[in-house]
Design a protein around this motif. Sequence first.
Motif, PDB file in Angstrom:
ATOM      1  N   ASP A 177       0.840  -1.205   0.000  1.00  0.00           N
ATOM      2  CA  ASP A 177       0.000   0.000   0.000  1.00  0.00           C
ATOM      3  C   ASP A 177       0.876   1.256   0.000  1.00  0.00           C
ATOM      4  O   ASP A 177       0.574   2.238  -0.690  1.00  0.00           O
ATOM      5  N   LEU A 178       1.943   1.227   0.785  1.00  0.00           N
ATOM      6  CA  LEU A 178       2.854   2.370   0.836  1.00  0.00           C
ATOM      7  C   LEU A 178       3.545   2.576  -0.510  1.00  0.00           C
ATOM      8  O   LEU A 178       3.701   3.716  -0.983  1.00  0.00           O
ATOM      9  N   LEU A 179       3.940   1.474  -1.150  1.00  0.00           N
ATOM     10  CA  LEU A 179       4.577   1.560  -2.460  1.00  0.00           C
ATOM     11  C   LEU A 179       3.619   2.178  -3.484  1.00  0.00           C
ATOM     12  O   LEU A 179       4.005   3.055  -4.267  1.00  0.00           O
ATOM     13  N   LYS A 180       2.367   1.733  -3.463  1.00  0.00           N
ATOM     14  CA  LYS A 180       1.379   2.281  -4.400  1.00  0.00           C
ATOM     15  C   LYS A 180       1.145   3.768  -4.144  1.00  0.00           C
ATOM     16  O   LYS A 180       0.944   4.539  -5.085  1.00  0.00           O
ATOM     17  N   SER A 181       1.184   4.164  -2.884  1.00  0.00           N
ATOM     18  CA  SER A 181       1.005   5.576  -2.543  1.00  0.00           C
ATOM     19  C   SER A 181       2.173   6.412  -3.047  1.00  0.00           C
ATOM     20  O   SER A 181       1.996   7.539  -3.513  1.00  0.00           O
ATOM     21  N   LEU A 182       3.383   5.847  -2.963  1.00  0.00           N
ATOM     22  CA  LEU A 182       4.557   6.529  -3.506  1.00  0.00           C
ATOM     23  C   LEU A 182       4.434   6.691  -5.019  1.00  0.00           C
ATOM     24  O   LEU A 182       4.710   7.759  -5.575  1.00  0.00           O
ATOM     25  N   GLN A 183       4.020   5.605  -5.673  1.00  0.00           N
ATOM     26  CA  GLN A 183       3.871   5.635  -7.125  1.00  0.00           C
ATOM     27  C   GLN A 183       2.860   6.699  -7.557  1.00  0.00           C
ATOM     28  O   GLN A 183       3.051   7.376  -8.569  1.00  0.00           O
ATOM     29  N   ALA A 184       1.782   6.821  -6.777  1.00  0.00           N
ATOM     30  CA  ALA A 184       0.732   7.784  -7.100  1.00  0.00           C
ATOM     31  C   ALA A 184       1.029   9.177  -6.553  1.00  0.00           C
ATOM     32  O   ALA A 184       0.245  10.108  -6.751  1.00  0.00           O
ATOM     33  N   ASN A 185       2.149   9.301  -5.836  1.00  0.00           N
ATOM     34  CA  ASN A 185       2.555  10.574  -5.231  1.00  0.00           C
ATOM     35  C   ASN A 185       1.441  11.143  -4.336  1.00  0.00           C
ATOM     36  O   ASN A 185       1.112  12.332  -4.394  1.00  0.00           O
ATOM     37  N   LYS A 186       0.889  10.262  -3.503  1.00  0.00           N
ATOM     38  CA  LYS A 186      -0.174  10.696  -2.591  1.00  0.00           C
ATOM     39  C   LYS A 186       0.392  11.572  -1.475  1.00  0.00           C
ATOM     40  O   LYS A 186       1.608  11.681  -1.313  1.00  0.00           O
ATOM     41  N   SER A 187      -0.497  12.138  -0.700  1.00  0.00           N
ATOM     42  CA  SER A 187      -0.088  13.084   0.335  1.00  0.00           C
ATOM     43  C   SER A 187       0.715  12.394   1.439  1.00  0.00           C
ATOM     44  O   SER A 187       0.574  11.185   1.675  1.00  0.00           O
ATOM     45  N   LEU A 188       1.528  13.190   2.132  1.00  0.00           N
ATOM     46  CA  LEU A 188       2.281  12.658   3.263  1.00  0.00           C
ATOM     47  C   LEU A 188       1.348  12.178   4.360  1.00  0.00           C
ATOM     48  O   LEU A 188       1.632  11.198   5.056  1.00  0.00           O
ATOM     49  N   THR A 189       0.221  12.853   4.503  1.00  0.00           N
ATOM     50  CA  THR A 189      -0.765  12.454   5.518  1.00  0.00           C
ATOM     51  C   THR A 189      -1.268  11.045   5.244  1.00  0.00           C
ATOM     52  O   THR A 189      -1.380  10.218   6.164  1.00  0.00           O
ATOM     53  N   ALA A 190      -1.564  10.752   3.986  1.00  0.00           N
ATOM     54  CA  ALA A 190      -2.067   9.423   3.622  1.00  0.00           C
ATOM     55  C   ALA A 190      -1.013   8.353   3.878  1.00  0.00           C
ATOM     56  O   ALA A 190      -1.314   7.267   4.388  1.00  0.00           O
ATOM     57  N   MET A 191       0.236   8.658   3.540  1.00  0.00           N
ATOM     58  CA  MET A 191       1.293   7.668   3.735  1.00  0.00           C
ATOM     59  C   MET A 191       1.634   7.488   5.213  1.00  0.00           C
ATOM     60  O   MET A 191       1.935   6.377   5.652  1.00  0.00           O
ATOM     61  N   ARG A 192       1.547   8.566   5.968  1.00  0.00           N
ATOM     62  CA  ARG A 192       1.780   8.445   7.412  1.00  0.00           C
ATOM     63  C   ARG A 192       0.710   7.563   8.041  1.00  0.00           C
ATOM     64  O   ARG A 192       0.996   6.754   8.931  1.00  0.00           O
ATOM     65  N   GLN A 193      -0.523   7.672   7.555  1.00  0.00           N
ATOM     66  CA  GLN A 193      -1.613   6.865   8.110  1.00  0.00           C
ATOM     67  C   GLN A 193      -1.372   5.378   7.857  1.00  0.00           C
ATOM     68  O   GLN A 193      -1.666   4.537   8.706  1.00  0.00           O
ATOM     69  N   ILE A 194      -0.825   5.047   6.676  1.00  0.00           N
ATOM     70  CA  ILE A 194      -0.510   3.651   6.370  1.00  0.00           C
ATOM     71  C   ILE A 194       0.517   3.116   7.366  1.00  0.00           C
ATOM     72  O   ILE A 194       0.389   1.995   7.877  1.00  0.00           O
ATOM     73  N   ILE A 195       1.525   3.920   7.662  1.00  0.00           N
ATOM     74  CA  ILE A 195       2.573   3.506   8.594  1.00  0.00           C
ATOM     75  C   ILE A 195       2.016   3.363  10.010  1.00  0.00           C
ATOM     76  O   ILE A 195       2.312   2.391  10.713  1.00  0.00           O
ATOM     77  N   VAL A 196       1.188   4.317  10.418  1.00  0.00           N
ATOM     78  CA  VAL A 196       0.582   4.255  11.752  1.00  0.00           C
ATOM     79  C   VAL A 196      -0.303   3.022  11.875  1.00  0.00           C
ATOM     80  O   VAL A 196      -0.242   2.282  12.870  1.00  0.00           O
ATOM     81  N   ASP A 197      -1.141   2.783  10.869  1.00  0.00           N
ATOM     82  CA  ASP A 197      -2.066   1.643  10.906  1.00  0.00           C
ATOM     83  C   ASP A 197      -1.339   0.301  10.894  1.00  0.00           C
ATOM     84  O   ASP A 197      -1.884  -0.707  11.355  1.00  0.00           O
ATOM     85  N   SER A 198      -0.120   0.278  10.373  1.00  0.00           N
ATOM     86  CA  SER A 198       0.630  -0.982  10.332  1.00  0.00           C
ATOM     87  C   SER A 198       1.031  -1.460  11.719  1.00  0.00           C
ATOM     88  O   SER A 198       1.301  -2.637  11.926  1.00  0.00           O
ATOM     89  N   LYS A 199       1.092  -0.493  12.660  1.00  0.00           N
ATOM     90  CA  LYS A 199       1.507  -0.803  14.037  1.00  0.00           C
ATOM     91  C   LYS A 199       2.899  -1.439  14.093  1.00  0.00           C
ATOM     92  O   LYS A 199       3.244  -2.155  15.024  1.00  0.00           O
ATOM     93  N   SER A 200       3.697  -1.178  13.078  1.00  0.00           N
ATOM     94  CA  SER A 200       5.033  -1.754  13.018  1.00  0.00           C
ATOM     95  C   SER A 200       6.013  -0.928  13.850  1.00  0.00           C
ATOM     96  O   SER A 200       5.948   0.303  13.876  1.00  0.00           O
ATOM     97  N   THR A 201       6.897  -1.618  14.529  1.00  0.00           N
ATOM     98  CA  THR A 201       7.963  -0.949  15.293  1.00  0.00           C
ATOM     99  C   THR A 201       9.356  -1.306  14.768  1.00  0.00           C
ATOM    100  O   THR A 201      10.349  -0.776  15.219  1.00  0.00           O
ATOM    101  N   ASP A 202       9.376  -2.228  13.822  1.00  0.00           N
ATOM    102  CA  ASP A 202      10.635  -2.644  13.207  1.00  0.00           C
ATOM    103  C   ASP A 202      10.497  -2.478  11.695  1.00  0.00           C
ATOM    104  O   ASP A 202       9.703  -3.167  11.061  1.00  0.00           O
ATOM    105  N   PHE A 203      11.270  -1.553  11.129  1.00  0.00           N
ATOM    106  CA  PHE A 203      11.134  -1.233   9.713  1.00  0.00           C
ATOM    107  C   PHE A 203      12.247  -1.828   8.854  1.00  0.00           C
ATOM    108  O   PHE A 203      12.458  -1.393   7.723  1.00  0.00           O
ATOM    109  N   THR A 204      12.934  -2.830   9.387  1.00  0.00           N
ATOM    110  CA  THR A 204      14.032  -3.452   8.650  1.00  0.00           C
ATOM    111  C   THR A 204      13.578  -3.969   7.291  1.00  0.00           C
ATOM    112  O   THR A 204      14.224  -3.738   6.263  1.00  0.00           O
TER     113      THR A 204
END
Length: 305
Positions: A225-252
Amino acid sequence: MNIENTLWVEKYRPDTLTGYIGSEAIVSKVESYIASGDIPHLLLYGKAGTGKTTLGKIIVKNIECDHMYINASDENNVDTVRTKIRDFASSMGFSPLKVVILDEADYLTPNAQAALRNLMETFSKTTRFILTCNYVEKIIDPIQSRCQVFSITPPTRKAIAMRLKYICDSELVGNGPGYAPALVQIVQSTYPDIRRSINALQSQVVDGRVVIDEASMLQADWMNDLLKSLQANKSLTAMRQIIVDSKSTDFTDLYRFLYDNIDEYTTKTAEAIMYIAEAQYKDVMVVDKEINIMALIVKLRETIQ
């Protein structure tokens, strides 16, 4: 126990072009080499796991030749070239042609590359070299000019999925609930690395069937989803929401994912690689990893605009 019969990535490495998934143009060219029984020096470059080494091994198995395999990430100094390769090239062979597969040739030191160039000239009548590398710009021009250079582009996701299905059918593990979604998730999370796809598939087999880890599936979904948002050049707010919703703490895995799929969202590859490397380096030191990731996203968006 024979490791090649244990690891699917080796067990199902094709011996002929029939099982090779790659560019039809390159396959056609290699077919003509095999038919003639001779090859020029070859330089195969592209992303990791896209079939460069496999193509080289197919060639030497299907022409009459004596061959040697060297992984330059392990043996990259000038002594390897001056002794091991020279001894092989100058020895009496059982076939009219000798072929040296020099895998990961971009690891060779400058001195080793200079020595290799000299060997390519000295033994040009009897010895051919197949070089593979990830970064063709690290190979000196005098070597490139002596080779037929091929860019090995990744096969489609569908082609990789079909290869995984073939392996599943061969191993009698292609059944059970969630089988098809499991293959899709594996390809999505490992693309374009075919080797990683096959290794991931084998690791997901439990009690004779493919069972996908739900956490891994969710992780692959949000990264895509994040990759598709980058491709579509979506807003930073939208991409931040994807990261927040992932609940990930390890981004390796995300750093690797963004690197593996870099050609899908930017043409400024060198800049993007530097940004990913910088963020990955800072990852172990920053207090808030989400902010570090968002800073990376900001920089990657700049390479798209």
